[in-house]
Enzyme design. Structure first.
Site, PDB file in Angstrom:
ATOM      1  N   ASP A  98     -22.719-122.201  48.577  1.00 16.95           N
ATOM      2  CA  ASP A  98     -22.133-122.180  48.728  1.00 16.95           C
ATOM      3  C   ASP A  98     -20.840-122.384  46.701  1.00 16.95           C
ATOM      4  OD1 ASP A  98     -19.059-123.358  48.534  1.00 16.95           O
ATOM      5  OD2 ASP A  98     -18.909-124.591  50.077  1.00 16.95           O
ATOM      6  N   TYR A 108      -4.105-116.456  44.540  1.00 15.60           N
ATOM      7  CA  TYR A 108      -5.053-115.789  44.759  1.00 15.60           C
ATOM      8  C   TYR A 108      -4.930-115.246  43.387  1.00 15.60           C
ATOM      9  CZ  TYR A 108      -7.966-111.791  46.214  1.00 15.60           C
ATOM     10  OH  TYR A 108      -9.386-110.481  46.293  1.00 15.60           O
ATOM     11  N   LYS A 146      -7.970-114.325  40.232  1.00 16.32           N
ATOM     12  CA  LYS A 146      -8.394-113.590  39.442  1.00 16.32           C
ATOM     13  C   LYS A 146      -8.108-113.556  38.298  1.00 16.32           C
ATOM     14  CE  LYS A 146     -10.990-112.533  43.543  1.00 16.32           C
ATOM     15  NZ  LYS A 146     -12.641-112.483  43.624  1.00 16.32           N
TER      16      LYS A 146
HETATM   17  N1  LIG Z   1     -11.172-106.702  50.258  1.00 11.80           N
HETATM   18  C1  LIG Z   1     -10.578-106.148  49.288  1.00 11.80           C
HETATM   19  O1  LIG Z   1      -9.543-105.720  49.505  1.00 11.80           O
HETATM   20  C2  LIG Z   1     -10.672-106.865  47.668  1.00 11.80           C
HETATM   21  C3  LIG Z   1      -9.925-106.719  46.624  1.00 11.80           C
HETATM   22  C4  LIG Z   1     -10.089-107.381  45.775  1.00 11.80           C
HETATM   23  C5  LIG Z   1     -11.211-107.930  45.170  1.00 11.80           C
HETATM   24  N2  LIG Z   1     -11.922-108.066  46.551  1.00 11.80           N
HETATM   25  C6  LIG Z   1     -12.633-109.257  46.129  1.00 11.80           C
HETATM   26  O2  LIG Z   1     -13.783-108.615  46.530  1.00 11.80           O
HETATM   27  C7  LIG Z   1     -14.706-110.227  46.664  1.00 11.80           C
HETATM   28  C8  LIG Z   1     -15.316-109.904  48.118  1.00 11.80           C
HETATM   29  O3  LIG Z   1     -14.388-109.850  49.037  1.00 11.80           O
HETATM   30  P1  LIG Z   1     -14.648-108.971  50.503  1.00 11.80           P
HETATM   31  O4  LIG Z   1     -13.191-107.873  50.912  1.00 11.80           O
HETATM   32  O5  LIG Z   1     -15.713-108.276  51.044  1.00 11.80           O
HETATM   33  O6  LIG Z   1     -14.185-110.631  51.394  1.00 11.80           O
HETATM   34  P2  LIG Z   1     -14.746-110.854  53.066  1.00 11.80           P
HETATM   35  O7  LIG Z   1     -14.411-111.740  53.275  1.00 11.80           O
HETATM   36  O8  LIG Z   1     -15.632-110.029  53.417  1.00 11.80           O
HETATM   37  O9  LIG Z   1     -16.525-111.155  52.239  1.00 11.80           O
HETATM   38  C9  LIG Z   1     -16.286-112.597  52.056  1.00 11.80           C
HETATM   39  C10 LIG Z   1     -17.621-113.194  51.945  1.00 11.80           C
HETATM   40  O10 LIG Z   1     -17.884-114.351  51.066  1.00 11.80           O
HETATM   41  C11 LIG Z   1     -18.990-115.064  51.548  1.00 11.80           C
HETATM   42  N3  LIG Z   1     -18.009-116.297  51.255  1.00 11.80           N
HETATM   43  C12 LIG Z   1     -16.994-117.085  51.113  1.00 11.80           C
HETATM   44  N4  LIG Z   1     -16.164-118.539  50.423  1.00 11.80           N
HETATM   45  C13 LIG Z   1     -17.754-118.893  49.817  1.00 11.80           C
HETATM   46  C14 LIG Z   1     -18.787-119.257  49.084  1.00 11.80           C
HETATM   47  N5  LIG Z   1     -17.392-120.791  49.040  1.00 11.80           N
HETATM   48  N6  LIG Z   1     -19.599-119.921  48.468  1.00 11.80           N
HETATM   49  C15 LIG Z   1     -20.089-118.132  49.080  1.00 11.80           C
HETATM   50  N7  LIG Z   1     -19.930-117.757  49.398  1.00 11.80           N
HETATM   51  C16 LIG Z   1     -18.522-117.667  50.146  1.00 11.80           C
HETATM   52  C17 LIG Z   1     -17.479-115.423  53.138  1.00 11.80           C
HETATM   53  O11 LIG Z   1     -18.789-115.871  53.886  1.00 11.80           O
HETATM   54  C18 LIG Z   1     -18.282-113.733  53.426  1.00 11.80           C
HETATM   55  O12 LIG Z   1     -19.208-114.134  53.340  1.00 11.80           O
HETATM   56  C19 LIG Z   1     -13.881-111.190  46.866  1.00 11.80           C
HETATM   57  O13 LIG Z   1     -14.254-111.966  45.845  1.00 11.80           O
HETATM   58  C20 LIG Z   1     -12.336-110.731  46.965  1.00 11.80           C
HETATM   59  O14 LIG Z   1     -11.414-111.433  46.564  1.00 11.80           O
HETATM   60  C21 LIG Z   1     -11.601-108.014  47.637  1.00 11.80           C
END
Ligand SMILES: NC(=O)c1ccc[n+]([C@@H]2O[C@H](COP(=O)([O-])OP(=O)(O)OC[C@H]3O[C@@H](n4cnc5c(N)ncnc54)[C@H](O)[C@@H]3O)[C@@H](O)[C@H]2O)c1
Length: 259
Positions: A58, A152, A156
């Site tokens: 975590d 958020y 970021k």
């Molecule tokens: N999907 C998008 O469009 C997008 C856009 C910009 C940035 N991001 C960033 O990319 C990253 C991944 O996003 P995603 O879309 O794959 O998200 P997702 O929600 O599909 O996956 C996130 C993962 O992080 C894990 N997680 C959450 N809190 C946690 C914690 N405290 N400790 C450890 N693990 C934890 C969850 O269990 C999950 O497996 C994030 O940082 C997100 O902000 C995503």
């Protein structure tokens, strides 16, 4: 040619979405990957499916990072990917007027505190060799204001800045430890589910969400993973303190630009 042979890589939040795609790509590039996530069941399953090690982590918990440092004391690449929007349990107001302090702090704890702890762990795991690559997953939301997702966007933006601080600090120490941020936008992962819903208007919502994206589609997690692989590799040896957009061109222009 495999670009990450003999590199030990740690990826956070890698049970699904972008983290999982980065893990898969790093493995394909010949790396040893430690897949980590706070979700033990999904993380262990993903690691089994991809064929790598799993460590529960975590990112908010300093003690979890200390345990990881015992299991993986040396790393070449650390990807601080774990992140939350704050909408995981459903849509609640996150605008600057109505967001609660509790929600604000909860998002920053994962996204910002988690990245701070991840960078600190990475420096400790890389400094003996004096070389490595830290990759922080920020967002295009860290480059512009987002009225409905204040925490958020703020978290970021802070990741973007901290990445540069880490890059400069490591360079000052004379280490070849690089730190860069990736800024994705609209990557189709489970993160979007609470915002897309499952009703009849899902398709219309998806279309509306990418209406302003020049490439007019959602991106794929693999398209973020490809950039992470480049930054992780020695080919990126002269790239530090940089920010790379993976956003279909969204930040290239302005909605208010003359037609
Ligand atoms: N999907 C998008 O469009 C997008 C856009 C910009 C940035 N991001 C960033 O990319 C990253 C991944 O996003 P995603 O879309 O794959 O998200 P997702 O929600 O599909 O996956 C996130 C993962 O992080 C894990 N997680 C959450 N809190 C946690 C914690 N405290 N400790 C450890 N693990 C934890 C969850 O269990 C999950 O497996 C994030 O940082 C997100 O902000 C995503």
């Amino acid at each position: 040619m495999q670009r990450l042979t003999n590199k030990t890589c740690v990826v956070t939040g890698a049970a699904r979405g972008i983290g999982r795609a980065i893990t898969a790509r790093f493995l394909a590039e010949g790396a040893e990957v430690i897949l980590t996530d706070m979700d033990g069941d999904s993380g262990a399953l993903a690691a089994r499916e991809l064929g790598c090690r799993f460590a529960p982590l975590d990112v908010r918990e300093e003690s979890d990072w200390a345990r990881l440092a015992m299991i993986v004391p040396v790393a070449d690449v650390v990807v601080n990917n774990a992140g939350v929007t704050g909408f995981e349990a459903g849509m609640t107001p996150h605008d600057p007027e109505h967001a609660t302090l509790e929600d604000w702090r909860a998002v920053h704890r994962v996204n910002l505190d988690g990245t701070f702890l991840g960078c600190r762990y990475a420096i400790g795991a890389m400094k003996a060799a004096g070389t490595g690559s830290i990759i922080n997953i920020a967002s295009r939301s860290g480059m512009v204001g987002i009225p409905g997702a204040a925490a958020y966007a703020s978290s970021k933006a802070a990741i973007r800045n901290h990445s540069k601080t880490v890059a400069l600090y490591c360079a000052q120490q004379g280490w070849k430890i690089r730190c860069n941020s990736i800024h994705p936008a609209a990557i189709l992962t489970p993160m979007w589910e609470p915002m897309l819903g499952s009703g009849p208007d899902r398709a219309a919502r998806m279309e509306a969400l990418v209406a302003d994206t020049p490439l007019r589609r959602f991106g794929l997690p693999e398209e973020v993973a490809a950039v992470a692989a480049m930054l992780a590799s020695d080919e990126a040896a002269y790239i530090t303190g940089a920010e790379l957009q993976v956003d279909g061109g969204l930040l290239a222009g302005s909605a208010a630009s003359p037609g």
